[in-house]
Enzyme design. Structure first.
Site, PDB file in Angstrom:
ATOM      1  N   ARG A   1       1.857  44.848-118.288  1.00  0.00           N
ATOM      2  CA  ARG A   1       2.108  43.546-118.929  1.00  0.00           C
ATOM      3  C   ARG A   1       3.079  42.681-118.129  1.00  0.00           C
ATOM      4  O   ARG A   1       3.848  41.915-118.705  1.00  0.00           O
ATOM      5  CB  ARG A   1       2.696  43.716-120.337  1.00  0.00           C
ATOM      6  CG  ARG A   1       1.759  44.297-121.349  1.00  0.00           C
ATOM      7  CD  ARG A   1       0.824  43.229-121.859  1.00  0.00           C
ATOM      8  NE  ARG A   1      -0.186  43.810-122.708  1.00  0.00           N
ATOM      9  CZ  ARG A   1      -0.092  43.907-124.025  1.00  0.00           C
ATOM     10  NH1 ARG A   1       0.933  43.407-124.640  1.00  0.00           N
ATOM     11  NH2 ARG A   1      -1.049  44.480-124.706  1.00  0.00           N
TER      12      ARG A   1
ATOM     13  N   ARG B   1       4.833  37.441-121.945  1.00  0.00           N
ATOM     14  CA  ARG B   1       5.718  36.509-122.650  1.00  0.00           C
ATOM     15  C   ARG B   1       7.185  36.546-122.265  1.00  0.00           C
ATOM     16  O   ARG B   1       7.926  35.649-122.599  1.00  0.00           O
ATOM     17  CB  ARG B   1       5.572  36.709-124.164  1.00  0.00           C
ATOM     18  CG  ARG B   1       4.282  36.125-124.689  1.00  0.00           C
ATOM     19  CD  ARG B   1       4.054  36.499-126.117  1.00  0.00           C
ATOM     20  NE  ARG B   1       3.805  37.928-126.218  1.00  0.00           N
ATOM     21  CZ  ARG B   1       3.652  38.581-127.355  1.00  0.00           C
ATOM     22  NH1 ARG B   1       3.753  37.945-128.498  1.00  0.00           N
ATOM     23  NH2 ARG B   1       3.409  39.870-127.363  1.00  0.00           N
TER      24      ARG B   1
ATOM     25  N   ARG C   1       1.245  29.060-121.762  1.00  0.00           N
ATOM     26  CA  ARG C   1       0.667  29.561-123.012  1.00  0.00           C
ATOM     27  C   ARG C   1       0.835  28.559-124.152  1.00  0.00           C
ATOM     28  O   ARG C   1       0.014  28.529-125.076  1.00  0.00           O
ATOM     29  CB  ARG C   1       1.350  30.901-123.337  1.00  0.00           C
ATOM     30  CG  ARG C   1       0.972  31.582-124.604  1.00  0.00           C
ATOM     31  CD  ARG C   1      -0.356  32.281-124.529  1.00  0.00           C
ATOM     32  NE  ARG C   1      -0.562  33.058-125.741  1.00  0.00           N
ATOM     33  CZ  ARG C   1      -0.997  32.535-126.883  1.00  0.00           C
ATOM     34  NH1 ARG C   1      -1.300  31.268-126.959  1.00  0.00           N
ATOM     35  NH2 ARG C   1      -1.141  33.312-127.947  1.00  0.00           N
TER      36      ARG C   1
ATOM     37  N   ASP D   1      -7.591  41.079-121.225  1.00  0.00           N
ATOM     38  CA  ASP D   1      -7.199  41.958-122.324  1.00  0.00           C
ATOM     39  C   ASP D   1      -8.242  43.047-122.499  1.00  0.00           C
ATOM     40  O   ASP D   1      -9.408  42.856-122.126  1.00  0.00           O
ATOM     41  CB  ASP D   1      -7.059  41.169-123.628  1.00  0.00           C
ATOM     42  CG  ASP D   1      -6.210  41.935-124.626  1.00  0.00           C
ATOM     43  OD1 ASP D   1      -4.974  41.855-124.542  1.00  0.00           O
ATOM     44  OD2 ASP D   1      -6.782  42.665-125.467  1.00  0.00           O
TER      45      ASP D   1
ATOM     46  N   TYR E   1      -9.797  49.842-132.512  1.00  0.00           N
ATOM     47  CA  TYR E   1      -9.628  48.419-132.830  1.00  0.00           C
ATOM     48  C   TYR E   1     -10.843  47.856-133.557  1.00  0.00           C
ATOM     49  O   TYR E   1     -10.728  47.075-134.500  1.00  0.00           O
ATOM     50  CB  TYR E   1      -9.394  47.598-131.553  1.00  0.00           C
ATOM     51  CG  TYR E   1      -7.939  47.529-131.147  1.00  0.00           C
ATOM     52  CD1 TYR E   1      -7.036  46.767-131.892  1.00  0.00           C
ATOM     53  CD2 TYR E   1      -7.461  48.207-130.036  1.00  0.00           C
ATOM     54  CE1 TYR E   1      -5.702  46.700-131.532  1.00  0.00           C
ATOM     55  CE2 TYR E   1      -6.128  48.148-129.673  1.00  0.00           C
ATOM     56  CZ  TYR E   1      -5.257  47.389-130.419  1.00  0.00           C
ATOM     57  OH  TYR E   1      -3.935  47.322-130.073  1.00  0.00           O
TER      58      TYR E   1
HETATM   59  O1  CP3 Z   1      -0.615  44.049-117.707  1.00  0.00           O
HETATM   60  C1  CP3 Z   1      -0.872  42.852-117.497  1.00  0.00           C
HETATM   61  O2  CP3 Z   1      -0.033  42.003-117.173  1.00  0.00           O
HETATM   62  C2  CP3 Z   1      -2.327  42.412-117.558  1.00  0.00           C
HETATM   63  C3  CP3 Z   1      -2.744  41.826-118.790  1.00  0.00           C
HETATM   64  C4  CP3 Z   1      -2.898  42.674-120.045  1.00  0.00           C
HETATM   65  C5  CP3 Z   1      -2.747  42.124-121.344  1.00  0.00           C
HETATM   66  N1  CP3 Z   1      -3.143  43.061-122.237  1.00  0.00           N
HETATM   67  C6  CP3 Z   1      -2.276  40.765-121.624  1.00  0.00           C
HETATM   68  C7  CP3 Z   1      -1.780  40.446-122.975  1.00  0.00           C
HETATM   69  C8  CP3 Z   1      -3.303  44.005-120.193  1.00  0.00           C
HETATM   70  C9  CP3 Z   1      -3.537  45.082-119.128  1.00  0.00           C
HETATM   71  C10 CP3 Z   1      -3.477  44.220-121.589  1.00  0.00           C
HETATM   72  C11 CP3 Z   1      -3.963  45.494-122.141  1.00  0.00           C
HETATM   73  C12 CP3 Z   1      -3.942  45.687-123.591  1.00  0.00           C
HETATM   74  N2  CP3 Z   1      -4.222  44.782-124.581  1.00  0.00           N
HETATM   75  C13 CP3 Z   1      -3.719  46.939-124.204  1.00  0.00           C
HETATM   76  C14 CP3 Z   1      -3.479  48.246-123.465  1.00  0.00           C
HETATM   77  C15 CP3 Z   1      -2.073  48.399-123.055  1.00  0.00           C
HETATM   78  C16 CP3 Z   1      -1.122  48.641-124.203  1.00  0.00           C
HETATM   79  O3  CP3 Z   1      -0.237  47.798-124.370  1.00  0.00           O
HETATM   80  O4  CP3 Z   1      -1.254  49.669-124.869  1.00  0.00           O
HETATM   81  C17 CP3 Z   1      -3.815  46.750-125.592  1.00  0.00           C
HETATM   82  C18 CP3 Z   1      -3.618  47.811-126.662  1.00  0.00           C
HETATM   83  C19 CP3 Z   1      -4.147  45.391-125.825  1.00  0.00           C
HETATM   84  C20 CP3 Z   1      -4.398  44.702-127.111  1.00  0.00           C
HETATM   85  C21 CP3 Z   1      -3.411  43.639-127.355  1.00  0.00           C
HETATM   86  N3  CP3 Z   1      -3.392  42.437-126.687  1.00  0.00           N
HETATM   87  C22 CP3 Z   1      -2.334  43.630-128.281  1.00  0.00           C
HETATM   88  C23 CP3 Z   1      -1.993  44.787-129.202  1.00  0.00           C
HETATM   89  C24 CP3 Z   1      -1.687  42.402-128.166  1.00  0.00           C
HETATM   90  C25 CP3 Z   1      -0.578  41.830-129.011  1.00  0.00           C
HETATM   91  C26 CP3 Z   1       0.690  42.518-128.924  1.00  0.00           C
HETATM   92  C27 CP3 Z   1       1.402  42.311-127.625  1.00  0.00           C
HETATM   93  O5  CP3 Z   1       1.848  43.306-127.020  1.00  0.00           O
HETATM   94  O6  CP3 Z   1       1.583  41.149-127.180  1.00  0.00           O
HETATM   95  C28 CP3 Z   1      -2.323  41.691-127.125  1.00  0.00           C
HETATM   96  C29 CP3 Z   1      -1.967  40.368-126.613  1.00  0.00           C
HETATM   97  C30 CP3 Z   1      -1.630  40.230-125.194  1.00  0.00           C
HETATM   98  N4  CP3 Z   1      -2.338  40.812-124.175  1.00  0.00           N
HETATM   99  C31 CP3 Z   1      -0.579  39.437-124.653  1.00  0.00           C
HETATM  100  C32 CP3 Z   1      -0.673  39.576-123.266  1.00  0.00           C
HETATM  101  C33 CP3 Z   1       0.195  38.891-122.236  1.00  0.00           C
HETATM  102  C34 CP3 Z   1       0.379  38.568-125.438  1.00  0.00           C
HETATM  103  C35 CP3 Z   1      -0.398  37.541-126.187  1.00  0.00           C
HETATM  104  C36 CP3 Z   1       0.194  36.170-126.255  1.00  0.00           C
HETATM  105  O7  CP3 Z   1       0.398  35.536-125.226  1.00  0.00           O
HETATM  106  O8  CP3 Z   1       0.370  35.721-127.388  1.00  0.00           O
END
Ligand code: CP3
Length: 366
Positions: free
Chosen positions: A30, A34, A43, A81, A157
């Site tokens: 990640r 944010r 964003r 994602d 999910y």
């Molecule tokens: O790693 C990186 O920088 C690449 C981008 C990336 C995102 N999500 C961007 C994201 C990657 C590799 C993911 C994977 C992801 N997404 C996983 C597996 C990794 C983990 O954390 O276990 C999972 C379970 C998700 C599903 C997901 N997407 C959730 C649960 C959430 C919300 C909670 C959170 O941690 O923010 C997201 C949203 C998300 N995915 C954001 C980002 C930058 C934030 C969203 C926003 O900008 O509002």
């Protein structure tokens, strides 16, 4: 395939292939997210999935941490994602602020609502375009990682309709409808294979599979429901790359919480790198995997809230753990956190984390 600028930093790829490196390559799950003000600024004007679907925006965000931490960071990961696969299979997914599915799969009858076949070029071509544009934008500075969610995590999910504390619905499927569950898990795995191969064709140089909810399963249920799909993915991706004459790329599996399965995963799951969360000591993990795979991880992301001293001592401890029994070298290890970075972290503390990894993972001078 497009010709890309030559790679100037291959530390990540060397460590992933099991080579000892002069210091540990480092990146953060990640890392484009944010905690970065430049991410929040972009964003503010765009919905989350709009960014994912717009290659110019996804490229820009992927490059943000690379620019900010240039010279300190050794990999980029495409901004996207794991939930783009359920979308490609025909499900609606919203991000408000966590993921939510307005119409989750309640019973096996609902599987008929999914698209019969998924053409990844049509449904996920925007990810491929973002990867190609990012490779060009990176200009060879660091390698680009492609990724997808693991079938069990995506299945959870799709059935829960969002995050969960107990996974009651997804587990009800496993125990009440085991055959239908296995069929759906394999169907998801086949989309993962097509999607991952497409990412390599588009320019991804390493692939990571996120099984974020692996730790919710008992060892028995992980072997029964998740592991076969993870093996299916690794073997099919390799076979497809080889029949299409595309050079192989290293495969990383991050099965969070599945430390109970490390031995089995190292033996024959087909992955080159295993990601670790912070609930296992690196020296213990090394002992279990016996040099069969490289390791990635594993500092608790919350240490980043502890201030400089706490970060430095945790990084030093992590590096010392990896050096144990290894002639003062960290060996085949990719430094990272044990899970994704969270939004409240100070980006300057992240810089410090990188600096500490550079300092403490370096091979001792002879
Ligand atoms: O790693 C990186 O920088 C690449 C981008 C990336 C995102 N999500 C961007 C994201 C990657 C590799 C993911 C994977 C992801 N997404 C996983 C597996 C990794 C983990 O954390 O276990 C999972 C379970 C998700 C599903 C997901 N997407 C959730 C649960 C959430 C919300 C909670 C959170 O941690 O923010 C997201 C949203 C998300 N995915 C954001 C980002 C930058 C934030 C969203 C926003 O900008 O509002």
């Amino acid at each position: 395939m497009v010709e890309f600028p030559p790679l100037r930093n291959d530390l990540l790829l060397r460590a992933a292939r099991g080579e000892k490196t002069e210091r540990a390559p480092v990146w953060i799950m990640r890392q484009a997210g944010r905690y970065l003000p430049e991410f929040r600024a972009l964003r503010a004007n765009h919905e989350f999935f709009e960014i994912c679907r717009t290659p110019e925006l996804a490229t820009e965000i992927t490059l943000q941490p690379i620019r900010r931490y240039s010279g300190l960071i050794d990999a980029s990961i495409i901004f996207s994602d794991i939930l783009v696969i359920p979308q490609a299979m025909g499900m609606e997914v919203l991000m408000n602020p966590g993921p939510s599915f307005p119409d989750p799969l309640n019973t096996p009858d609902d599987v008929s609502k999914l698209n019969q076949t998924v053409d990844v070029d049509k449904e996920l071509g925007y990810v491929f375009q973002a990867i190609t544009q990012t490779r060009i934008g990176l200009d060879g500075e660091v390698p680009l990682i492609g990724f997808c969610g693991a079938p069990w995590t995506l299945f959870a999910y799709m059935i829960e309709g969002g995050g969960s504390k107990t996974f009651t619905k997804a587990k009800m499927w496993l125990f009440k409808y085991p055959e239908e569950s296995k069929a759906l898990l394999l169907r998801i795995a086949d989309v993962c294979v097509d999607f991952l191969v497409g990412q390599v064709k588009a320019g991804a140089q390493l692939l990571q599979i996120f099984d974020s909810w692996a730790g919710e399963l008992s060892p028995h249920d992980f072997s029964l429901f998740s592991l076969p799909t993870l093996k299916h993915i690794s073997s099919r991706v390799r076979a497809r790359l080889s029949t299409q004459n595309i050079p192989q790329v290293p495969l990383t599996l991050f099965a969070k919480g599945a430390n109970y399965a490390l031995d089995e995963l190292a033996k024959d799951s087909g992955y080159d790198v295993l990601g670790l969360d912070w609930c296992i000591d690196p020296s213990v993990a090394r002992e279990i995997v016996q040099g069969k795979v490289a390791l990635q991880g594993n500092m608790d992301p919350n240490v980043l809230y502890g201030g400089r001293e706490a970060i430095e001592s945790a990084v030093k401890r992590m590096c010392d753990e990896f050096k144990k029994g290894n002639n003062g070298e960290v060996g085949a290890w990719i430094a990272n956190l044990g899970h994704g970075i969270t939004p409240g972290v100070d980006p300057e503390d992240v810089r410090w984390f990188f600096e500490c990894v550079h300092k403490y993972s370096a091979r001792a001078k002879a």
